[in-house]
Design a protein around this motif. Sequence first.
Motif, PDB file in Angstrom:
ATOM      1  N   LEU A  81      35.971  33.640  39.359  1.00 28.53           N
ATOM      2  CA  LEU A  81      37.374  33.417  38.997  1.00 28.53           C
ATOM      3  C   LEU A  81      37.794  34.404  37.914  1.00 28.53           C
ATOM      4  O   LEU A  81      36.950  34.835  37.136  1.00 28.53           O
ATOM      5  N   PRO A  82      39.073  34.766  37.837  1.00 28.97           N
ATOM      6  CA  PRO A  82      40.156  34.351  38.735  1.00 28.97           C
ATOM      7  C   PRO A  82      40.081  35.058  40.092  1.00 28.97           C
ATOM      8  O   PRO A  82      39.544  36.159  40.196  1.00 28.97           O
ATOM      9  N   TRP A  83      40.627  34.409  41.118  1.00 23.32           N
ATOM     10  CA  TRP A  83      40.580  34.932  42.470  1.00 23.32           C
ATOM     11  C   TRP A  83      42.000  35.008  43.032  1.00 23.32           C
ATOM     12  O   TRP A  83      42.790  34.099  42.822  1.00 23.32           O
ATOM     13  N   TYR A  84      42.287  36.095  43.758  1.00 22.80           N
ATOM     14  CA  TYR A  84      43.652  36.353  44.219  1.00 22.80           C
ATOM     15  C   TYR A  84      43.788  36.045  45.710  1.00 22.80           C
ATOM     16  O   TYR A  84      43.040  36.573  46.529  1.00 22.80           O
ATOM     17  N   VAL A  85      44.744  35.184  46.015  1.00 26.96           N
ATOM     18  CA  VAL A  85      44.960  34.723  47.388  1.00 26.96           C
ATOM     19  C   VAL A  85      46.446  34.854  47.734  1.00 26.96           C
ATOM     20  O   VAL A  85      47.302  34.662  46.871  1.00 26.96           O
TER      21      VAL A  85
END
Lengths: 391, 183
Positions: free
Chosen positions: B90-94
Amino acid sequence: MKRVGRQGYDDVAIAIPVTIPYVRHSSHGAHWFAARALAALLERSGLEKRAVDGLCFSSFTAGSDNAVAMTQHLGVTVRWLDHIPMGGVSGIVALRRALRAVQCGDAAVVACIAADTNTLGSFRSIVEDFSQFSRDAVYPYGAGGANASFALLTDHYMRTFGARTEDFGKMCVEQRENARHCPFALLRKPLTLNEYLSARPIAEPLRLFDCVMPCAGAEAFLVMTRQRATELGVPYAVVLGATECHNPFPDDPIQTRGGWALDRDELFAQAGIARHQLDLVQTYDDYPVMSVIQLEDLGFCAKGEGAQFIRSHSFDTEGTFPLNTCGGQLSAGQAGTAGGFIGITESLRQVTGAALGSQVKEARFALVSGFGMMVYDRGLCSGAAIIEGIR
Amino acid sequence: MDLPAPLNVDSVTPSGRRSRVAQGLTLAAAAGRFELQECDACGTVQYPPREACCRCLSERLTWKVQSGAGDLLAKTVLHHSHDPYFVARLPWYVGLVRLDCGVSVVVHLSADVPKPPARVWVGAHMDSGGAGVLIAFGQKDCAGSIEDRRLREICAGSRDADLAQQGQPSESSGGSPSGGTLR
């Protein structure tokens, strides 16, 4: 989708709103919560167990046990049985099914029960295996669960319609005020707008207080004839109108509306009352954006004007638009499928003058809305009911 | 940017669990192509993968190459995840992309993607869990040159795609469709 001749539910009553107090985590199974709910229904109605000849059951966490297994777990013999695995619309759908069963004489007393537990770690498997689409096309992308899916809808809604974080915040803060005196709400401490805005991010743009808290608990009510309710001497309400819709707008690129937009005219026509006659509204508030979308689709304001609606109304029990009067799920917590029942039990209490927390004065008409099942990128199920308290 | 150390064994690779019908995406991704189901009867493109056409109910579905061009409708940055692999990263981009072919796809977002609304190009890549995943890029023709470090890591098997595209056998079993990871 236009239908003619929805028949009323004239002689049928809903009664005995039961909430088995919520806990954040529990080592009990869903069955424990279901048993406590049925015991409370019987105790408070004065009915013997054998008088309950219909059962409608909802749960995400009862494992492989559906409504059939519950009859043996709870030791009930029923002549009418339904299992409603529809998440946040379970309550509205259970209500609709049970009303017709009693109206048509297939059952005399139906117990509608939603019960779910929440053990440490149980939530991950619910998220991953929520649906085939979820496993194939959502979970592998960060496994953010419902938070991620609603973050996408919220991001799109805010940009498209100009809603601000502060608008959602105002709604959350005022709802929390409603939870202050609600004994089963897990979050009862007043929330300030500043606390809301400075809370840690969960899935941008969503922060902590935008996200419903998973918990364990149960909600339940009974459906029977008005005559039976009168004989039992229990306060009750009647259902003036009720609708449900599934997979309403499959070609929308992203969700900005739900099935209420198709059904609202029929709902109010069947109910025979106007919006201004409602004393309170319970939206399905797993995330603020969904409350806003429901208010729009149910016709309280035009599409895209939800933020303006929030700015121009107050949502406490003495406000201009009493909304989620026990604090909603955002304050009480979301006990799985019981989250689809909480609006019904709370409305039933309000219109019979039996609120556990703040009472809307002389409440008579309530609208309850349900929403559920993010099978892929959008919530597929919507439903709503308008009830009237009989005093 | 340094990647955090994996938390435990579970966090080494993303979940490779997919239904049988979704394997077409993985098989194509292993060969370096982005394919979706198209209905032989009515031409409808559909996603997520299904057993029948969601419009005309035909069972005659063929995986066909897609351009991947579309509009990024929404974006989120995850600070929370239910899966150990992502928790460690994290952080993860979706994002959610509406492809020009008429389907909405949830995707990993490459760091070069601008804020929505934006034009993006989606490609299918093998992830290190052995399954095909969709990634949106801000520019056309990004396949095989993933700059985003997090995505390069998740696509440790994307080398297979490059090799397959050149008609060479794959050396790594991590991303191979015959590697037993397609469940």
